[in-house]
Design a protein around this motif. Structure first.
Motif, short mmCIF file in Angstrom:
data_model
loop_
_atom_site.label_atom_id
_atom_site.label_comp_id
_atom_site.label_asym_id
_atom_site.label_seq_id
_atom_site.Cartn_x
_atom_site.Cartn_y
_atom_site.Cartn_z
N GLU A 29 4.67 -11.66 -2.39
CA GLU A 29 3.95 -11.57 -1.12
C GLU A 29 2.64 -10.83 -1.28
OE1 GLU A 29 6.59 -9.65 1.57
OE2 GLU A 29 7.70 -11.49 2.05
N ARG A 30 2.66 -9.77 -2.03
CA ARG A 30 1.44 -8.97 -2.23
C ARG A 30 0.45 -9.71 -3.12
NH1 ARG A 30 5.75 -6.23 -0.99
NH2 ARG A 30 5.62 -4.26 0.17
N LEU A 31 0.93 -10.47 -4.07
CA LEU A 31 0.03 -11.29 -4.89
C LEU A 31 -0.73 -12.29 -4.02
CD1 LEU A 31 2.31 -11.94 -7.98
CD2 LEU A 31 0.03 -10.91 -8.09
N VAL A 32 0.00 -12.95 -3.13
CA VAL A 32 -0.63 -13.93 -2.26
C VAL A 32 -1.66 -13.26 -1.35
CG1 VAL A 32 -0.23 -15.55 -0.35
CG2 VAL A 32 1.32 -15.52 -2.32
N GLU A 33 -1.28 -12.16 -0.71
CA GLU A 33 -2.18 -11.46 0.21
C GLU A 33 -3.45 -10.99 -0.51
OE1 GLU A 33 0.21 -8.30 1.60
OE2 GLU A 33 1.48 -9.56 2.88
N ARG A 62 5.00 -5.78 -17.81
CA ARG A 62 6.25 -5.03 -17.65
C ARG A 62 6.03 -3.78 -16.81
NH1 ARG A 62 9.32 -4.57 -23.51
NH2 ARG A 62 10.08 -6.73 -23.68
N PRO A 63 6.42 -3.81 -15.54
CA PRO A 63 6.36 -2.60 -14.72
C PRO A 63 7.67 -1.82 -14.80
CG PRO A 63 6.95 -4.45 -13.35
CD PRO A 63 6.81 -5.00 -14.76
N PRO A 64 7.64 -0.52 -14.47
CA PRO A 64 8.88 0.25 -14.34
C PRO A 64 9.46 0.03 -12.94
CG PRO A 64 7.01 1.68 -14.00
CD PRO A 64 6.46 0.31 -14.27
N ARG A 65 10.13 1.02 -12.38
CA ARG A 65 10.74 0.87 -11.06
C ARG A 65 9.67 0.59 -10.01
NH1 ARG A 65 11.84 4.18 -6.70
NH2 ARG A 65 10.99 6.02 -7.77
N LEU A 66 9.91 -0.46 -9.22
CA LEU A 66 8.94 -0.87 -8.21
C LEU A 66 9.24 -0.22 -6.86
CD1 LEU A 66 8.71 -4.65 -9.10
CD2 LEU A 66 6.99 -2.89 -9.55
N THR A 67 8.18 0.17 -6.17
CA THR A 67 8.33 0.77 -4.84
C THR A 67 7.54 -0.07 -3.83
OG1 THR A 67 6.36 2.18 -4.82
CG2 THR A 67 8.31 3.02 -6.00
N ASN A 68 7.73 0.24 -2.56
CA ASN A 68 6.99 -0.43 -1.51
C ASN A 68 5.81 0.41 -1.02
OD1 ASN A 68 8.53 -2.83 -1.38
ND2 ASN A 68 10.12 -1.75 -0.24
N ILE A 81 5.72 2.26 -10.07
CA ILE A 81 4.46 1.70 -9.58
C ILE A 81 4.80 0.92 -8.32
CG2 ILE A 81 4.57 -0.48 -10.87
CD1 ILE A 81 1.48 -0.20 -11.21
N SER A 82 3.89 0.86 -7.38
CA SER A 82 4.15 0.07 -6.18
C SER A 82 3.96 -1.41 -6.48
CB SER A 82 3.21 0.49 -5.05
OG SER A 82 1.88 0.07 -5.30
N ARG A 83 4.65 -2.24 -5.71
CA ARG A 83 4.47 -3.68 -5.85
C ARG A 83 3.02 -4.06 -5.55
NH1 ARG A 83 9.61 -2.72 -4.03
NH2 ARG A 83 11.26 -3.87 -5.15
N ALA A 84 2.41 -3.35 -4.62
CA ALA A 84 1.01 -3.62 -4.27
C ALA A 84 0.08 -3.36 -5.45
CB ALA A 84 0.60 -2.78 -3.07
N ASP A 85 0.31 -2.29 -6.19
CA ASP A 85 -0.55 -1.99 -7.33
C ASP A 85 -0.21 -2.86 -8.54
OD1 ASP A 85 -2.53 -0.22 -6.54
OD2 ASP A 85 -1.14 1.47 -6.53
N LEU A 86 1.04 -3.30 -8.66
CA LEU A 86 1.36 -4.27 -9.70
C LEU A 86 0.58 -5.56 -9.45
CD1 LEU A 86 2.98 -5.45 -12.06
CD2 LEU A 86 4.85 -5.90 -10.44
#
Length: 211
Positions: free
Chosen positions: A14-18, A157-163, A184-189
């Motif tokens: 979702e964040r990639l699309v946005e 490869r990200p570690p634990r993802l947050t919102n 790392i946040s999903r938004a920053d990934l």
């Protein structure tokens, strides 16, 4: 750039699309349930498709400049081949369609944690990897398919993802372990993946990214 995003209904997708739309790209978001994508934009096409279906994948990829995959098993720990098979279909379709660039989300937990703290290394080895054995097996198989391809691939490869929110500030390491990589946040990934689609240093490389 004309981008096609697989896994577009997931948190990272979702964040990639946005963010791709915000950056001025033209985006095709592929989903088994297009109705799950509420976003509407003049440069967004929402396409029904199943990554397990090679014809669906090929039809989605044709006419694009790059593929971004945020496929994953979600919270399931069951045996799966969604990433292996889905990316396999993407690579085959890209070869046929003349699309060269692909960036895929994997997981830092697949590594040995060589530069992480001892508690985190023990957690990865004795808790995380056994717990997520099946999804991780799928991601390893996906990575193997990418590595054997002659296309311009990047494994992220990200570690634990947050919102958490998008900060635009993070660390990354190309083809070398990233120390103290915990979240790392999903938004920053998504920010990293889109910002580095044109980065030639990441082509044919494994990238670890974290705060």
């Amino acid at each position: 750039m004309r981008l096609v995003v697989f896994g577009a209904t997931g948190g990272t997708g979702e964040r990639l699309v946005e963010q791709a739309l915000q950056a001025g790209h033209t985006v095709t978001a592929v989903a088994r349930r297009p109705e799950a994508i509420a976003l509407r934009h003049a440069r967004l096409t929402v396409r029904r498709g199943d990554v397990a279906n090679a014809d669906d994948v090929a039809a989605a990829i044709a006419g694009h400049d790059a593929v971004v995959s945020a496929l994953g098993a979600g919270s399931s720990r069951a045996p799966t081949t969604i990433c292996r098979d889905g990316v396999g279909h993407m690579l085959a379709a890209m070869e046929r369609c003349g699309v060269r660039r692909i960036s895929c989300v994997s997981a830092l937990g697949l590594g040995d944690g060589a530069l992480q703290s001892w508690p985190l290394r023990l957690f990865m080895r004795h808790v995380l990897q056994p717990l997520l054995r099946h999804p991780f097996d799928d991601l390893r198989a996906m990575e193997a398919r990418l590595r054997s391809s002659s296309l311009e691939w990047t494994i992220v490869r990200p570690p634990r993802l947050t919102n958490g929110r998008r900060l635009g500030r993070y660390r990354y390491a190309i083809d070398t372990p990233l120390a103290r990589a915990t979240t790392i946040s999903r938004a920053d990934l998504a920010d990293y993946m889109l910002a580095h689609l044109d980065d030639r240093a990441t082509v044919g490389a494994l990238v670890e990214v974290a705060y």
